[in-house]
Design a protein around this motif. Structure first.
Motif, PDB file in Angstrom:
ATOM      1  N   PHE A 140      11.026   0.539  -5.221  1.00 56.21           N
ATOM      2  CA  PHE A 140      10.717  -0.639  -4.421  1.00 56.21           C
ATOM      3  C   PHE A 140      11.643  -0.747  -3.216  1.00 56.21           C
ATOM      4  N   TYR A 141      12.887  -0.292  -3.373  1.00 55.57           N
ATOM      5  CA  TYR A 141      13.889  -0.448  -2.324  1.00 55.57           C
ATOM      6  C   TYR A 141      14.013   0.790  -1.450  1.00 55.57           C
ATOM      7  N   THR A 142      13.668   1.946  -1.975  1.00 54.83           N
ATOM      8  CA  THR A 142      13.863   3.188  -1.230  1.00 54.83           C
ATOM      9  C   THR A 142      12.667   3.564  -0.378  1.00 54.83           C
TER      10      THR A 142
ATOM     11  N   HIS B  95       0.830  -1.198   0.000  1.00 55.85           N
ATOM     12  CA  HIS B  95       0.000   0.000   0.000  1.00 55.85           C
ATOM     13  C   HIS B  95       0.865   1.249   0.000  1.00 55.85           C
ATOM     14  N   GLY B  96       1.950   1.207   0.770  1.00 52.44           N
ATOM     15  CA  GLY B  96       2.848   2.360   0.784  1.00 52.44           C
ATOM     16  C   GLY B  96       3.506   2.569  -0.546  1.00 52.44           C
ATOM     17  N   HIS B  97       3.881   1.469  -1.188  1.00 55.96           N
ATOM     18  CA  HIS B  97       4.518   1.620  -2.496  1.00 55.96           C
ATOM     19  C   HIS B  97       3.541   2.142  -3.528  1.00 55.96           C
ATOM     20  N   GLY B  98       2.277   1.781  -3.364  1.00 54.84           N
ATOM     21  CA  GLY B  98       1.287   2.271  -4.311  1.00 54.84           C
ATOM     22  C   GLY B  98       1.225   3.768  -4.327  1.00 54.84           C
ATOM     23  N   HIS B  99       1.469   4.383  -3.177  1.00 61.12           N
ATOM     24  CA  HIS B  99       1.465   5.836  -3.135  1.00 61.12           C
ATOM     25  C   HIS B  99       2.675   6.399  -3.861  1.00 61.12           C
ATOM     26  N   SER B 100       3.777   5.652  -3.884  1.00 62.45           N
ATOM     27  CA  SER B 100       4.977   6.181  -4.526  1.00 62.45           C
ATOM     28  C   SER B 100       4.898   6.083  -6.043  1.00 62.45           C
ATOM     29  N   ARG B 101       3.953   5.272  -6.557  1.00 64.15           N
ATOM     30  CA  ARG B 101       3.795   5.171  -8.004  1.00 64.15           C
ATOM     31  C   ARG B 101       2.964   6.346  -8.488  1.00 64.15           C
ATOM     32  N   THR B 102       3.562   7.189  -9.284  1.00 61.16           N
ATOM     33  CA  THR B 102       2.848   8.335  -9.803  1.00 61.16           C
ATOM     34  C   THR B 102       2.016   7.931 -11.003  1.00 61.16           C
TER      35      THR B 102
END
Length: 456
Positions: A119-121, A23-30
């Protein structure tokens, strides 16, 4: 699958994302990442996995993911041809055309690589990386044009990127999405659109003030040199204001109100989600590839800047038309195609995120950053884009704002935006700059690049 190999992931082990991290990564995907993902191709690692040598297997897997993992892979062929055409002295328009074609897959791959690194940051750093690299191609072209003191090319290309995103991309998306979903009312979240429109209006104000100041001062006893100096100082101060607004926008987007920009991540089908759960290349591999891709973009951008005048002369088209219309359309073709594909799928939030988000980033980040970079290297670039250019920008933003004000879309809105783009494109097609322009000359002279088209 290659994504299950330990060397591809972090710390030598498979990195599985929990519900929370996903879910957190989903926010990082613009929206730019989601748009570009529509042009990606799933890699088949069955042959690569049979290679006995682990080093060679890893290298081939990386090549397959990065180079062949896009539907635009065939355009990579243009890159060596552009380099060969440059070094073997082929016609300059050929170098320009091949360089422009080579930038198309590179821009899409930069988006892919920044997503892999994210994914890593984590979501915050990943979001910052996506925001920074989202319009890397435009910024790199602008820097090389500044080095060659081609300030008009910088202004025209950045203006063209804003116009193409707001009118061409958004208009085509609304038209195609409306036709494909005639039986469904297309809706989108107005909150994201309102934020971007507000920032675009701020950028427009910062463009208008230098133009209005110069126009007002020219009717007084102030000498031209003083007017130019004060216009330049006002432009630089306005750029600092825009950069402050951009950093506030990043905080708003990535920390305090990131739910507004979440888009339709949760509505995507299970297949798309499964592809997003694990990275397909490692962190250091992604970083090395990103640096390499940026270096190639820099090389092709240098070729573009060096050959744009020769291409203009050879094709009989003005530099302003090539910079404002041709460069943005071809250079961002991958991102634009993705936005239109999502409009067909009735995912308008992603489409608006691409069109408005890219225009906003160019307006309040790339443009002021170009002025600041020019200031650092001793070049006097201001925000006075002249009357025709600034007027086109103002009417474009207003037309876009009125189009999106009710939170719904249909094909007629797309038709109107596209017609606005065609009219503006025609005005730049017949435009010619003064032969010996002053530092702040207002261009109101026109002639057709092709007299047979507009003859009376």
């Amino acid at each position: 699958m290659a994504s299950n190999e330990p060397w591809l992931l972090e710390n030598g082990s498979v990195k599985r994302l929990t519900k929370e991290t996903r879910h957190g990564h989903g926010h990082s995907r613009t929206a730019h990442n989601k748009s570009s993902s529509s042009l990606r191709r799933k890699s088949d690692m069955s042959l690569v996995s049979k290679v006995p040598c682990s080093t060679l297997r890893n290298l081939l897997a990386n090549l397959q993911e990065v180079i062949l993992g896009t539907k635009l892979a065939v355009l990579f062929v243009a890159i060596p041809f552009a380099i060969a055409a440059h070094y073997f002295g082929y016609a300059r328009p050929w170098v320009f055309s091949l360089s422009l074609l080579g930038l198309i897959p590179l821009a899409e791959r930069v988006s892919f690589l920044t997503e892999q690194i994210a994914f890593y940051t984590g979501p915050t750093v990943g979001g910052l990386l996506n925001a920074t690299c989202g319009n890397a191609t435009e910024l790199i072209i602008a820097i090389f044009a500044l080095k060659e003191k081609k300030i008009d090319v910088v202004k025209y290309s950045l203006l063209g990127s804003i116009l193409s995103n707001l009118l061409l991309v958004l208009g085509t998306s609304l038209l195609c999405g409306g036709i494909a979903n005639l039986s469904v009312e297309q809706k989108f979240d107005r909150k994201q659109a309102d934020v971007n429109i507000a920032l675009l209006l701020l950028g427009l104000l910062c463009h208008l003030l230098p133009l209005m100041y110069r126009s007002a001062a020219e009717g007084t006893s102030i000498d031209a040199l003083s007017i130019a100096k004060e216009t330049l100082n006002l432009s630089r101060a306005s750029c600092i204001v825009m950069l402050i607004a951009y950093f506030a926008y990043l905080i708003f987007q990535l920390w305090t109100h990131r739910h507004i920009f979440e888009g339709e991540e949760e509505n995507e089908d299970d297949m798309d989600m499964s592809q997003e759960e694990t990275p397909v290349i490692g962190f250091w591999s992604g970083l090395i590839w990103l640096i390499s891709m940026t270096a190639v973009i820099s090389l092709l951008s240098e070729y573009l800047v060096d050959t744009i005048e020769e291409a203009s002369t050879s094709w009989g088209i003005s530099v302003s038309f090539i910079s404002i219309i041709v460069l943005p359309i071809v250079g961002n073709a991958a991102e634009h195609a993705g936005a239109i594909i999502f409009a067909f799928k009735n995912k308008m939030d992603i489409t608006l995120g691409v069109a408005l988000g890219s225009a906003t980033q160019i307006s309040v980040f790339v443009v002021p950053m170009s002025v600041i970079v020019a200031w650092i290297i001793g070049i006097k670039m201001d925000l006075d884009f002249n009357l025709l250019e600034t007027g086109s920008l103002a009417l474009t933003i207003l037309a876009t704002a009125f189009t999106l004000q009710d939170g719904t879309s249909h094909y007629l809105k797309g038709v109107v935006l596209l017609l606005c783009y065609f009219v503006i494109g025609a005005s730049f097609y017949v435009q010619i700059s003064p032969i010996e322009p002053g530092p702040h000359a207002v261009n109101m002279r026109f002639k057709t690049s092709n007299p047979g088209v507009f003859s009376i």
